[in-house]
Motif scaffolding. Structure first.
Motif, PDB file in Angstrom:
ATOM      1  N   TRP A   9       0.831  -1.199   0.000  1.00 18.10           N
ATOM      2  CA  TRP A   9       0.000   0.000   0.000  1.00 18.10           C
ATOM      3  C   TRP A   9       0.869   1.254   0.000  1.00 18.10           C
ATOM      4  O   TRP A   9       0.624   2.197  -0.747  1.00 18.10           O
ATOM      5  N   GLY A  14      -0.072   4.846  -0.770  1.00 18.97           N
ATOM      6  CA  GLY A  14      -0.099   5.421   0.569  1.00 18.97           C
ATOM      7  C   GLY A  14       0.767   6.648   0.749  1.00 18.97           C
ATOM      8  O   GLY A  14       0.364   7.625   1.378  1.00 18.97           O
ATOM      9  N   LEU A  17      -0.847   9.739  -0.983  1.00 16.83           N
ATOM     10  CA  LEU A  17      -2.021  10.199  -0.240  1.00 16.83           C
ATOM     11  C   LEU A  17      -1.590  10.878   1.062  1.00 16.83           C
ATOM     12  O   LEU A  17      -2.149  11.904   1.451  1.00 16.83           O
ATOM     13  N   TYR A  21      -2.519  14.702   2.377  1.00 17.77           N
ATOM     14  CA  TYR A  21      -3.095  15.025   3.684  1.00 17.77           C
ATOM     15  C   TYR A  21      -2.189  15.960   4.471  1.00 17.77           C
ATOM     16  O   TYR A  21      -2.668  16.861   5.164  1.00 17.77           O
ATOM     17  N   TYR A  47      -3.120   7.644   9.041  1.00 16.06           N
ATOM     18  CA  TYR A  47      -3.902   6.438   8.781  1.00 16.06           C
ATOM     19  C   TYR A  47      -3.748   6.000   7.320  1.00 16.06           C
ATOM     20  O   TYR A  47      -3.609   4.816   7.032  1.00 16.06           O
ATOM     21  N   SER A  48      -3.744   6.956   6.394  1.00 16.43           N
ATOM     22  CA  SER A  48      -3.625   6.605   4.978  1.00 16.43           C
ATOM     23  C   SER A  48      -2.222   6.117   4.629  1.00 16.43           C
ATOM     24  O   SER A  48      -2.029   5.479   3.605  1.00 16.43           O
ATOM     25  N   PRO A  51      -2.690   1.819   6.650  1.00 18.05           N
ATOM     26  CA  PRO A  51      -4.080   1.604   7.058  1.00 18.05           C
ATOM     27  C   PRO A  51      -4.460   0.190   7.506  1.00 18.05           C
ATOM     28  O   PRO A  51      -5.424   0.029   8.258  1.00 18.05           O
ATOM     29  N   HIS A  85      -8.230   9.925  -3.584  1.00 22.54           N
ATOM     30  CA  HIS A  85      -8.500   8.510  -3.329  1.00 22.54           C
ATOM     31  C   HIS A  85      -9.166   7.850  -4.536  1.00 22.54           C
ATOM     32  O   HIS A  85      -8.851   6.714  -4.886  1.00 22.54           O
ATOM     33  N   ASN A 105      -8.907   2.083  -1.084  1.00 27.43           N
ATOM     34  CA  ASN A 105      -8.958   3.517  -1.368  1.00 27.43           C
ATOM     35  C   ASN A 105     -10.388   4.023  -1.383  1.00 27.43           C
ATOM     36  O   ASN A 105     -10.686   5.092  -0.843  1.00 27.43           O
ATOM     37  N   MET A 108     -11.875   4.646   1.921  1.00 30.89           N
ATOM     38  CA  MET A 108     -11.358   5.814   2.626  1.00 30.89           C
ATOM     39  C   MET A 108     -11.984   7.125   2.159  1.00 30.89           C
ATOM     40  O   MET A 108     -11.784   8.166   2.779  1.00 30.89           O
ATOM     41  N   ALA A 112     -12.333  10.826   4.089  1.00 28.74           N
ATOM     42  CA  ALA A 112     -11.665  11.977   3.490  1.00 28.74           C
ATOM     43  C   ALA A 112     -12.640  13.149   3.372  1.00 28.74           C
ATOM     44  O   ALA A 112     -12.253  14.298   3.512  1.00 28.74           O
TER      45      ALA A 112
END
Length: 124
Positions: A9, A14, A17, A21, A47-48, A51, A85, A105, A108, A112
């Motif tokens: 990921w 990941g 992303l 964030y 978290y992303s 995850p 995502h 994704n 999530m 988001a």
């Protein structure tokens, strides 16, 4: 198994992303009034990044403030993080190996869009 999934990921989507964030968090921290949004963005960003083995649950003490904050969040940053995502999910869904990560994704996207009033907990 979680370690393997998290490493794959991290490489596939990941990290990118996470950067999105964190960019949103930095912008929210600079604007000072939006610091609670920056905290939520950093929390969801972590978290992303890693995850698998965690899940998101509703915080029972969340109230009207979280609902109003979520409306502001969607306008300020939530829509483009959710779009990230979705774009990542579409790219991952091209290969058979990427389909489970595309699904992760898509799962999530709601957080988001509406991160306030949510809590990240370990799965058992």
């Amino acid at each position: 198994m979680r370690l393997i999934l998290n490493v794959i990921w991290l490489v596939l989507s990941g990290f990118w992303l996470f950067l999105g964030y964190m960019l949103a968090a930095v912008i929210m921290f600079i604007l000072i009034v939006t610091i609670p949004f920056g905290i939520a963005s950093a929390r969801i960003g972590l978290y992303s990044l890693w995850p698998f083995g965690k899940t998101i649950v509703d915080r029972p003490t969340a109230g009207v403030g979280a609902a109003i904050g979520n409306v502001l969040w969607v306008v300020l940053a939530g829509w483009w993080l959710a779009l990230g995502h979705i774009v990542s999910a579409l790219a991952l869904a091209i290969t058979i190996i990427g389909i489970p990560f595309a699904w992760a994704n898509l799962k999530m996207v709601p957080v988001a869009l509406l991160p306030l009033g949510k809590e990240i907990v370990d799965q058992r």
